[in-house]
Design an enzyme around this catalytic site. Structure first.
Site, short mmCIF file in Angstrom:
data_model
loop_
_atom_site.label_atom_id
_atom_site.label_comp_id
_atom_site.label_asym_id
_atom_site.label_seq_id
_atom_site.Cartn_x
_atom_site.Cartn_y
_atom_site.Cartn_z
N ARG A 35 0.83 -1.21 0.00
CA ARG A 35 0.00 0.00 0.00
C ARG A 35 0.86 1.25 0.00
O ARG A 35 0.54 2.24 -0.67
CB ARG A 35 -0.96 0.01 1.20
CG ARG A 35 -1.91 1.17 1.09
CD ARG A 35 -3.34 0.83 1.40
NE ARG A 35 -3.96 -0.24 0.71
CZ ARG A 35 -4.68 -0.13 -0.42
NH1 ARG A 35 -4.83 1.03 -1.01
NH2 ARG A 35 -5.25 -1.18 -0.95
N HIS A 38 2.33 1.55 -3.49
CA HIS A 38 1.25 1.96 -4.38
C HIS A 38 0.92 3.45 -4.21
O HIS A 38 0.74 4.18 -5.19
CB HIS A 38 0.00 1.12 -4.08
CG HIS A 38 -1.21 1.53 -4.83
ND1 HIS A 38 -2.19 2.33 -4.28
CD2 HIS A 38 -1.61 1.26 -6.10
CE1 HIS A 38 -3.13 2.53 -5.17
NE2 HIS A 38 -2.81 1.90 -6.28
#
Length: 196
Positions: A35, A38
């Site tokens: 995450r 990303h």
């Protein structure tokens, strides 16, 4: 309520995983690393982050049991999905030897007490102040960004022995700090966590 993942995010993760193999990482570590990578479109976070699966598991359980989440700035709060957070920056004042961010951390500590998750993505002085308090945190996500104090404050966090997510470089910021918390928030609670 189950989170609905947009097709763009699905495709983004597919492309990221084509360039970065995280399959060897434990579940929560993988979730946080992916995450954060990303959120910044920066593969270097995979080797820059410092985190521990056992600490993440305890923090995940605390988060899903309703532990308070404290943030250093509104930008971090804005990036955390569907969760009420505590941010006392608007109430804080600077003074001799005390930045507004550090004062906000003091105010938040007085409000929430021990056991909170602390998410610091902007101000190294906020992280430094947290380390002077007896906060007994469930987790400190210490990812402040900058060329002055960021590296040093994150090194001090790691040296403190507190459960933490940090990184080694100057990189960081509100988006990546929020992403690290969201990774724990989005992971479902396991049956063993529900029983404890």
């Amino acid at each position: 309520m189950e989170r609905v993942v947009h097709p763009i995010e699905v495709e983004s993760y597919r492309r990221m995983r084509a360039r970065l193999d995280t399959s060897h990482l434990p579940l929560l570590t993988r979730a946080v690393v992916e995450r954060v990578v990303h959120s910044a479109a920066d593969l270097e976070y995979a080797t820059d982050l410092v985190l521990d699966e056992g600490e993440l598991a305890k923090a995940h359980a605390a988060l899903h049991a309703g532990a308070p989440v404290v943030v250093d700035v509104a930008m971090v709060a804005a990036g955390i999905t569907g969760l009420r957070t505590v941010c006392r920056l608007k109430d804080a004042k600077s003074g001799p030897g005390l930045t507004r961010s550090a004062h906000a951390i003091r105010l938040a500590h007085e409000q929430v007490g021990p056991g909170a998750l602390w998410v610091i993505g902007n101000a190294p002085t906020a992280l430094e102040e947290l380390l002077t308090l007896d906060a007994s945190p469930a987790l400190v996500i210490g990812l402040p960004v900058g060329f002055v104090g960021a590296v040093e404050s994150k090194a001090a966090l790691r040296a403190s022995g507190l459960p933490a997510v940090s990184n080694v470089s100057e990189k960081g910021g509100s988006a990546v700090a929020a992403a690290a918390l969201n990774a724990l928030l989005y992971q479902p609670v396991s049956p063993t966590e529900e029983k404890s």
